[in-house]
Motif scaffolding. Structure first.
Motif, PDB file in Angstrom:
ATOM      1  N   ILE A   1      81.747  25.042  31.826  1.00 17.12           N
ATOM      2  CA  ILE A   1      79.974  25.432  31.991  1.00 17.12           C
ATOM      3  C   ILE A   1      79.104  25.654  33.238  1.00 17.12           C
ATOM      4  N   ARG A   2      78.263  26.767  33.597  1.00 12.48           N
ATOM      5  CA  ARG A   2      78.103  26.896  34.750  1.00 12.48           C
ATOM      6  C   ARG A   2      76.865  26.705  34.891  1.00 12.48           C
ATOM      7  N   ALA A   3      75.790  26.504  33.240  1.00  8.46           N
ATOM      8  CA  ALA A   3      74.244  26.824  33.499  1.00  8.46           C
ATOM      9  C   ALA A   3      74.105  26.641  31.883  1.00  8.46           C
ATOM     10  N   LYS A   4      72.926  26.656  31.819  1.00  4.52           N
ATOM     11  CA  LYS A   4      72.205  26.303  30.560  1.00  4.52           C
ATOM     12  C   LYS A   4      70.768  27.006  30.215  1.00  4.52           C
ATOM     13  N   ILE A   5      70.382  26.696  28.901  1.00 11.94           N
ATOM     14  CA  ILE A   5      69.411  27.483  28.410  1.00 11.94           C
ATOM     15  C   ILE A   5      68.606  26.439  27.854  1.00 11.94           C
ATOM     16  N   THR A   6      67.537  26.301  28.312  1.00 10.58           N
ATOM     17  CA  THR A   6      66.886  24.502  27.402  1.00 10.58           C
ATOM     18  C   THR A   6      65.715  25.268  26.914  1.00 10.58           C
ATOM     19  N   THR A   7      65.514  24.485  25.902  1.00 14.89           N
ATOM     20  CA  THR A   7      64.393  24.680  25.557  1.00 14.89           C
ATOM     21  C   THR A   7      63.354  23.198  25.334  1.00 14.89           C
ATOM     22  N   GLU A   8      64.264  22.174  25.959  1.00 16.31           N
ATOM     23  CA  GLU A   8      63.700  21.149  26.341  1.00 16.31           C
ATOM     24  C   GLU A   8      62.670  20.505  26.776  1.00 16.31           C
ATOM     25  N   LEU A   9      62.544  21.012  28.096  1.00 10.05           N
ATOM     26  CA  LEU A   9      61.355  20.625  29.292  1.00 10.05           C
ATOM     27  C   LEU A   9      60.299  20.255  28.347  1.00 10.05           C
TER      28      LEU A   9
END
Length: 267
Positions: free
Chosen positions: A225-233
């Motif tokens: 895992i190098r990065a993540k895309i989130t909507t948790e902010l």
């Protein structure tokens, strides 16, 4: 200032430039008219297979289609006068393979998990997945996976998408780092440890989940895992706001109680 078109708008522009109906255009790239309609409306995304078809059949410059780079959408200046009534390119040439396709990353969403486990080594299957370009991930063997479940909370939340790079050989891991692990049982995100080169130990960040191990032979693939895309902010911000409001309410209640005690003492 030149307006920047979306991929859906560029796709529509190509078909309009070729003077083809949706039905004729869709048949040439192996999709249905309904699927093309969804693509042109921006309600779905192009799969790698469809992008390759577009580039091959209509000699479209993939850099322009995907990124809007350059001004001419066709590598060989193909126009409607090169097309037959059924939409066949009369002067089709063998396309160059210097496309920007290597920078496109397939997404394995929740619905695709089971299919990926069965077909992870099948190029035809991989080419049917939706693909995206993520800045900074242009050179390498990358995949994106949607996270299912809450075993990696608070590090990774359910429904987040992680950008990963293939680990080869699978024993070339860094103990304790985050990985996506592919086995016959499914796809999981874990911290991975190698035990004597024969077994992997998988650990969750969520203390409610127990660690477990598997022999190396049962692990099909490992992706770092190098990065993540989130909507948790936004959700985390809302949680903090609610917490502060609760504290303010408690303080207000204490003040009212102190005020009432002071009044009682003065009586």
């Amino acid at each position: 200032m030149t307006e920047i078109l979306s991929t859906a708008e560029r796709l529509t522009e190509i078909r309009a430039d070729l003077k083809l109906s949706q039905k004729a255009f869709a048949s040439q790239i192996g999709i249905t008219q309904g699927a093309l309609s969804q693509l042109e409306a921006g309600k779905s995304t192009l799969s790698l297979q469809t992008i390759q078809k577009l580039c091959d059949v209509f000699s479209i410059d993939s850099n322009w289609l995907l990124l809007g780079l350059g001004t001419v959408p066709f590598r060989n200046n193909v126009r409607s006068n090169d097309m037959s009534v059924d939409g066949t390119n009369q002067n089709q040439q063998k396309p160059s393979h210097a496309f920007y396709l290597d920078a496109l990353i397939p997404l394995i969403n929740e619905e695709a998990h089971a299919g990926y486990v069965k077909n992870y080594e099948t190029p035809d299957y991989i080419s049917t997945l939706d693909v995206y370009r993520i800045p900074g991930f242009d050179n390498g063997d990358f995949r994106m996976f949607e996270i299912i479940g809450d075993s990696m909370l608070p590090t990774i939340h359910p429904r987040e998408i992680v950008v990963t790079e293939k680990v080869s050989p699978i024993t070339a891991i860094q103990d304790g780092s985050l990985y996506i692990v592919i086995t016959a049982e499914g796809i999981v995100a874990k911290r991975v440890y190698l035990h004597e080169e024969n077994h992997f130990i998988f650990k969750s960040d969520n203390a409610e989940f127990k660690s477990y191990s598997l022999p190396k032979e049962e692990v099909l693939q490992i992706w770092a895992i190098r990065a993540k895309i989130t909507t948790e902010l936004a959700a985390e911000k809302s949680s903090h706001v609610a917490r502060f409001e609760s504290i303010e309410s408690e303080i207000k209640g204490l003040r009212e109680q102190l005020s009432q005690l002071a009044k009682n003492d003065n009586k």
